[in-house]
Design a protein around this motif. Structure first.
Motif, PDB file in Angstrom:
ATOM      1  N   THR A 101       0.869  -1.206   0.043  1.00 45.64           N
ATOM      2  CA  THR A 101      -0.095  -0.100   0.061  1.00 45.64           C
ATOM      3  C   THR A 101       0.973   1.210   0.042  1.00 45.64           C
ATOM      4  OG1 THR A 101      -1.731  -1.180   1.152  1.00 45.64           O
ATOM      5  CG2 THR A 101      -1.801   1.210   1.233  1.00 45.64           C
ATOM      6  N   ASP A 102       0.453   2.164  -0.870  1.00 46.87           N
ATOM      7  CA  ASP A 102       1.172   3.522  -0.961  1.00 46.87           C
ATOM      8  C   ASP A 102       1.179   4.215   0.384  1.00 46.87           C
ATOM      9  OD1 ASP A 102       1.188   6.652  -1.820  1.00 46.87           O
ATOM     10  OD2 ASP A 102       2.915   5.339  -3.039  1.00 46.87           O
ATOM     11  N   VAL A 103       2.390   4.817   0.715  1.00 42.91           N
ATOM     12  CA  VAL A 103       2.273   5.621   2.183  1.00 42.91           C
ATOM     13  C   VAL A 103       1.309   6.831   2.026  1.00 42.91           C
ATOM     14  CG1 VAL A 103       3.848   7.114   3.534  1.00 42.91           C
ATOM     15  CG2 VAL A 103       4.291   4.888   2.745  1.00 42.91           C
ATOM     16  N   ALA A 104       1.280   7.380   0.902  1.00 39.69           N
ATOM     17  CA  ALA A 104       0.381   8.648   0.940  1.00 39.69           C
ATOM     18  C   ALA A 104      -1.061   8.160   1.132  1.00 39.69           C
ATOM     19  CB  ALA A 104       0.573   9.277  -0.440  1.00 39.69           C
ATOM     20  N   GLU A 105      -1.562   7.195   0.581  1.00 44.11           N
ATOM     21  CA  GLU A 105      -2.927   6.528   0.711  1.00 44.11           C
ATOM     22  C   GLU A 105      -3.052   6.309   2.139  1.00 44.11           C
ATOM     23  OE1 GLU A 105      -5.417   2.591  -0.210  1.00 44.11           O
ATOM     24  OE2 GLU A 105      -4.155   3.315  -1.583  1.00 44.11           O
ATOM     25  N   ILE A 106      -2.107   5.652   2.779  1.00 44.65           N
ATOM     26  CA  ILE A 106      -2.158   5.234   4.439  1.00 44.65           C
ATOM     27  C   ILE A 106      -2.372   6.667   4.978  1.00 44.65           C
ATOM     28  CG2 ILE A 106      -0.969   4.453   6.260  1.00 44.65           C
ATOM     29  CD1 ILE A 106       0.374   2.488   4.253  1.00 44.65           C
ATOM     30  N   MET A 145      -5.264   7.774   7.712  1.00 46.07           N
ATOM     31  CA  MET A 145      -5.100   8.020   9.036  1.00 46.07           C
ATOM     32  C   MET A 145      -5.557   9.379   9.408  1.00 46.07           C
ATOM     33  SD  MET A 145      -1.243   6.318   9.753  1.00 46.07           S
ATOM     34  CE  MET A 145      -1.412   5.986  11.395  1.00 46.07           C
ATOM     35  N   LEU A 146      -5.488  10.493   8.499  1.00 45.94           N
ATOM     36  CA  LEU A 146      -6.106  11.656   8.873  1.00 45.94           C
ATOM     37  C   LEU A 146      -7.608  11.717   8.793  1.00 45.94           C
ATOM     38  CD1 LEU A 146      -3.465  13.880   6.834  1.00 45.94           C
ATOM     39  CD2 LEU A 146      -3.694  13.759   9.224  1.00 45.94           C
ATOM     40  N   ILE A 147      -8.059  11.240   7.671  1.00 46.91           N
ATOM     41  CA  ILE A 147      -9.484  11.081   7.527  1.00 46.91           C
ATOM     42  C   ILE A 147     -10.211  10.438   8.617  1.00 46.91           C
ATOM     43  CG2 ILE A 147     -11.529  10.290   6.054  1.00 46.91           C
ATOM     44  CD1 ILE A 147      -9.637  11.127   3.728  1.00 46.91           C
ATOM     45  N   ASP A 148      -9.803   9.238   8.987  1.00 50.78           N
ATOM     46  CA  ASP A 148     -10.405   8.491  10.047  1.00 50.78           C
ATOM     47  C   ASP A 148     -10.017   8.672  11.359  1.00 50.78           C
ATOM     48  OD1 ASP A 148     -12.230   7.684   8.148  1.00 50.78           O
ATOM     49  OD2 ASP A 148     -10.839   5.664   7.519  1.00 50.78           O
ATOM     50  N   ILE A 174      -2.036   1.567  12.248  1.00 53.49           N
ATOM     51  CA  ILE A 174      -2.911   0.747  11.166  1.00 53.49           C
ATOM     52  C   ILE A 174      -1.925  -0.434  10.943  1.00 53.49           C
ATOM     53  CG2 ILE A 174      -3.696   0.283   8.672  1.00 53.49           C
ATOM     54  CD1 ILE A 174      -4.273   3.334   8.442  1.00 53.49           C
ATOM     55  N   PRO A 175      -2.468  -1.670  11.179  1.00 58.98           N
ATOM     56  CA  PRO A 175      -1.796  -2.706  11.230  1.00 58.98           C
ATOM     57  C   PRO A 175      -1.300  -3.260   9.459  1.00 58.98           C
ATOM     58  CG  PRO A 175      -3.592  -3.203  12.468  1.00 58.98           C
ATOM     59  CD  PRO A 175      -3.831  -1.768  11.927  1.00 58.98           C
TER      60      PRO A 175
END
Length: 183
Positions: free
Chosen positions: A80-85, A89-92, A97-98
């Protein structure tokens, strides 16, 4: 950049039957905001956070992580791309995140893991040395500090040769410092 490049591994995890007090102690001991909860097959079944610990009934001797953990839990893959993570994380408002590979816990990504690549090693040296010098000077901000490739340059007024030697010695106590220049 991908999750596998920044995730913390091995991940520290607890089981659903772990007492809340023990899990809370682990959060504190490791300096975590949250950690995965895994079953006997190492599959992620929840996340136990500081907020969960605060909501727990510490008076109940039988309080377990299963009763207060967040579930279902969001997980990502190592690819998974770090930008997506970061967006997720910010939105939710997630603290960690495991990372799961083939259904099994492979690591965990915290906000700190996301920030770490943004800070150069030299920046960490500057911050550490500024803290030491501020403590030494009574927080009077007497010196400027610059670091390039582990080489520290400290500028400003020095009271005498002994103070110059003290500042040089303080700088050498910071991990990553290879050389100290005083100006």
């Amino acid at each position: 950049m991908l999750a596998r490049e920044i995730m913390t591994r091995p991940a520290v995890a607890v089981s659903p039957g772990t007492p809340v007090r023990e899990a809370t102690a682990m959060l504190i001991e490791h300096g975590f905001a949250g950690m995965p909860v895994v079953n006997e097959d190492e599959q992620v079944v929840g996340v136990f956070t500081e907020a969960d610990a605060l909501r727990a009934d510490f008076g109940a001797a039988t309080a377990t992580v299963d009763a207060v953990m967040a579930k279902p839990v969001e997980v990502v893959s190592p690819d998974t791309d770090v930008a997506e993570i970061a967006r997720h994380m910010l939105i939710d408002r997630l603290r960690c995140i495991p990372v799961v590979e083939e259904g099994v816990l492979a690591g965990v990504i915290s906000r700190r893991d996301l920030l770490r690549p943004l800070v150069r090693h030299d920046d960490a040296i500057v911050a550490h040395l500024h803290a030491l010098l501020d403590d030494y000077s009574g927080h009077r901000k007497r010196w400027s500090v610059d670091v390039v490739g582990g080489v520290v340059s400290v500028g400003g007024g020095f009271a005498d040769a002994a103070e110059r030697q003290t500042i040089r010695a303080l700088a050498h106590t910071v991990p990553g410092v290879s050389q100290v220049e005083l100006h």
